[in-house]
Scaffold this active site. Structure first.
Site, PDB file in Angstrom:
ATOM      1  N   LEU A   1      10.929 -20.544  -4.373  1.00 43.32           N
ATOM      2  CA  LEU A   1       9.881 -19.708  -3.779  1.00 43.32           C
ATOM      3  C   LEU A   1       8.554 -19.846  -4.535  1.00 43.32           C
ATOM      4  O   LEU A   1       8.537 -19.837  -5.767  1.00 43.32           O
ATOM      5  CB  LEU A   1      10.342 -18.247  -3.838  1.00 43.32           C
ATOM      6  CG  LEU A   1       9.315 -17.186  -3.413  1.00 43.32           C
ATOM      7  CD1 LEU A   1       9.129 -17.206  -1.896  1.00 43.32           C
ATOM      8  CD2 LEU A   1       9.758 -15.791  -3.872  1.00 43.32           C
TER       9      LEU A   1
ATOM     10  N   HIS B   1       2.159   3.304  -9.086  1.00 41.34           N
ATOM     11  CA  HIS B   1       1.955   1.868  -9.346  1.00 41.34           C
ATOM     12  C   HIS B   1       3.127   1.311 -10.158  1.00 41.34           C
ATOM     13  O   HIS B   1       3.605   0.211  -9.894  1.00 41.34           O
ATOM     14  CB  HIS B   1       0.635   1.635 -10.097  1.00 41.34           C
ATOM     15  CG  HIS B   1      -0.580   2.048  -9.319  1.00 41.34           C
ATOM     16  ND1 HIS B   1      -0.751   1.726  -8.001  1.00 41.34           N
ATOM     17  CD2 HIS B   1      -1.686   2.765  -9.674  1.00 41.34           C
ATOM     18  CE1 HIS B   1      -1.914   2.219  -7.567  1.00 41.34           C
ATOM     19  NE2 HIS B   1      -2.486   2.858  -8.565  1.00 41.34           N
TER      20      HIS B   1
ATOM     21  N   ASP C   1       0.826  -1.214   0.000  1.00 40.93           N
ATOM     22  CA  ASP C   1       0.000   0.000   0.000  1.00 40.93           C
ATOM     23  C   ASP C   1       0.860   1.265   0.000  1.00 40.93           C
ATOM     24  O   ASP C   1       1.962   1.275   0.545  1.00 40.93           O
ATOM     25  CB  ASP C   1      -0.911  -0.020   1.241  1.00 40.93           C
ATOM     26  CG  ASP C   1      -2.070   0.957   1.108  1.00 40.93           C
ATOM     27  OD1 ASP C   1      -2.394   1.348  -0.031  1.00 40.93           O
ATOM     28  OD2 ASP C   1      -2.654   1.324   2.140  1.00 40.93           O
TER      29      ASP C   1
ATOM     30  N   THR D   1     -10.820  -6.939  -4.403  1.00 43.57           N
ATOM     31  CA  THR D   1     -12.183  -6.877  -4.953  1.00 43.57           C
ATOM     32  C   THR D   1     -12.689  -5.436  -4.884  1.00 43.57           C
ATOM     33  O   THR D   1     -13.294  -4.929  -5.830  1.00 43.57           O
ATOM     34  CB  THR D   1     -13.115  -7.798  -4.131  1.00 43.57           C
ATOM     35  OG1 THR D   1     -12.559  -9.116  -4.121  1.00 43.57           O
ATOM     36  CG2 THR D   1     -14.509  -7.834  -4.704  1.00 43.57           C
TER      37      THR D   1
ATOM     38  N   GLY E   1      -0.179   5.458  -4.435  1.00 40.83           N
ATOM     39  CA  GLY E   1      -0.810   6.729  -4.813  1.00 40.83           C
ATOM     40  C   GLY E   1      -0.197   7.890  -4.059  1.00 40.83           C
ATOM     41  O   GLY E   1       0.124   8.936  -4.651  1.00 40.83           O
TER      42      GLY E   1
HETATM   43  C1  IPE Z   1      -5.343  -2.799  -0.027  1.00 44.11           C
HETATM   44  O1  IPE Z   1      -5.005  -1.478  -0.300  1.00 44.11           O
HETATM   45  C2  IPE Z   1      -5.392  -3.596  -1.277  1.00 44.11           C
HETATM   46  C3  IPE Z   1      -4.095  -3.793  -1.930  1.00 44.11           C
HETATM   47  C4  IPE Z   1      -2.926  -3.459  -1.461  1.00 44.11           C
HETATM   48  C5  IPE Z   1      -4.147  -4.434  -3.205  1.00 44.11           C
HETATM   49  P1  IPE Z   1      -6.108  -0.329  -0.398  1.00 44.11           P
HETATM   50  O2  IPE Z   1      -5.389   0.937  -0.568  1.00 44.11           O
HETATM   51  O3  IPE Z   1      -7.112  -0.676  -1.416  1.00 44.11           O
HETATM   52  O4  IPE Z   1      -6.756  -0.441   1.049  1.00 44.11           O
HETATM   53  P2  IPE Z   1      -7.827   0.497   1.777  1.00 44.11           P
HETATM   54  O5  IPE Z   1      -9.045   0.486   0.949  1.00 44.11           O
HETATM   55  O6  IPE Z   1      -7.218   1.839   1.900  1.00 44.11           O
HETATM   56  O7  IPE Z   1      -8.020  -0.147   3.109  1.00 44.11           O
HETATM   57  C1  IPE Z   2      -1.562   0.196  -3.316  1.00 42.31           C
HETATM   58  O1  IPE Z   2      -1.394   1.556  -3.371  1.00 42.31           O
HETATM   59  C2  IPE Z   2      -1.840  -0.413  -4.669  1.00 42.31           C
HETATM   60  C3  IPE Z   2      -3.210  -0.887  -4.852  1.00 42.31           C
HETATM   61  C4  IPE Z   2      -4.151  -0.863  -3.958  1.00 42.31           C
HETATM   62  C5  IPE Z   2      -3.547  -1.424  -6.145  1.00 42.31           C
HETATM   63  P1  IPE Z   2      -2.620   2.589  -3.367  1.00 42.31           P
HETATM   64  O2  IPE Z   2      -3.017   2.835  -4.774  1.00 42.31           O
HETATM   65  O3  IPE Z   2      -3.698   2.113  -2.486  1.00 42.31           O
HETATM   66  O4  IPE Z   2      -1.917   3.865  -2.762  1.00 42.31           O
HETATM   67  P2  IPE Z   2      -2.502   4.878  -1.690  1.00 42.31           P
HETATM   68  O5  IPE Z   2      -2.961   4.072  -0.516  1.00 42.31           O
HETATM   69  O6  IPE Z   2      -3.620   5.607  -2.365  1.00 42.31           O
HETATM   70  O7  IPE Z   2      -1.336   5.747  -1.368  1.00 42.31           O
HETATM   71 MG    MG Z   3      -4.088   2.367  -0.498  1.00 39.14          MG
END
Ligand code: IPE
Ligand code: IPE
Ligand code: MG
Length: 252
Positions: free
Chosen positions: A136, A42, A25, A71, A28
């Site tokens: 792995l 990403h 996570d 999902t 973004g």
């Molecule tokens: C969790 O991240 C899903 C993945 C890392 C693929 P999100 O960024 O979607 O999680 P929430 O919605 O903030 O909890």
């Molecule tokens: C994790 O990073 C990647 C996915 C959930 C696909 P985010 O896209 O959720 O990044 P933030 O949480 O908005 O920084």
């Molecule tokens: Mg996120």
């Protein structure tokens, strides 16, 4: 000695986790901090996937499970979803030679049929091309949520019972676990979440019953081998009691 070697030297090879799961996570926010598009975050995150896979493989970790797309992530803006799908296909294809070199087997977990055909084919091709690998096992969770997998398992169990192929008396924890897409995979010893949020976001709810949780504010694109090695050192300093007392663990 460089920083990574210094941290790795603190690890006890006999106490390595067999299975590490990660919630990747913060892509973004990483991009936003730089005034870039979320997609750039990403893209940059793929390098982190490469690095954690390589270190897991080098350290002899058996299973690495990565949450790549949930999902719930289908509800993001169409443009971001499209970019993510494109990047997933592109990255898996680019990484294939390296995965083969490192004897890494790809296993896909999730509602893969929802992935658009182009990237889906690349995912299946990579899975098939690495099927013989014995190092792995890299589990990629895509279009995945734990409530989805648990609901699917419940449906399968009900169907078997309805057809008279399963006696409800036979349903125990092992039977239930065997119906999940993680069947045969030991539960994660360690779950790492980057990006600073301290929540599980519908990930491996059944499997992490006794996992050690490690939350770090480091954003996923900044999470490299050094950060990963630090998490492993932290893991090794914990005492896993599984409901027992400390004294019992010492004499086990
Ligand atoms: C969790 O991240 C899903 C993945 C890392 C693929 P999100 O960024 O979607 O999680 P929430 O919605 O903030 O909890
Ligand atoms: C994790 O990073 C990647 C996915 C959930 C696909 P985010 O896209 O959720 O990044 P933030 O949480 O908005 O920084
Ligand atoms: Mg996120």
């Amino acid at each position: 000695m460089d920083e990574l070697q210094n941290i790795l030297s603190q690890l006890d090879p006999r106490r390595m986790p067999r299975h590490v799961a990660m919630i990747m996570d913060g892509n973004g926010r990483w991009a936003k901090k730089r005034g870039q598009n979320r997609s750039d975050g990403h893209y940059e995150g793929i390098t982190s996937v490469h690095n954690v896979t390589e270190l897991s493989s080098d350290l002899g970790i058996g299973y690495l499970t990565l949450y790549a797309f949930s999902t719930e992530n289908w509800n993001r803006p169409t443009e971001e979803v499209e970019t993510l799908m494109y990047l997933i296909g592109w990255a898996i294809e680019r990484e294939l030679p390296e995965l083969l070199r490192n004897n890494v087997r790809i296993h896909l977990i999730g509602d893969i049929e929802r992935i658009p055909e182009g990237p889906r084919k690349k995912l299946f091709d990579c899975r098939d091309a690495t099927a013989h690998c014995t190092g792995l096992q890299l589990n990629m969770c895509l279009s995945y949520s734990s409530r989805w997998e648990i609901t699917e398992a419940a449906r399968r169990i009900a169907e078997l019972a309805r057809r008279g192929e399963l006696d409800p008396e036979e349903i125990d924890e092992d039977k239930f676990a065997s119906m999940l897409p993680t069947a045969g995979i030991p539960d994660p010893d360690l779950l790492i979440r980057t990006g600073g949020e301290e929540r599980i976001s519908n990930y491996l709810l059944w499997q992490i019953a006794y996992s050690e949780l490690y939350f770090t504010p480091v954003l996923w694109p900044d999470f490299g081998k050094v950060e990963y090695a630090r998490a492993l050192v932290d893991f090794q300093q914990r005492e896993r009691r599984f409901g027992k007392t400390s004294e019992q663990i010492a004499t086990d």
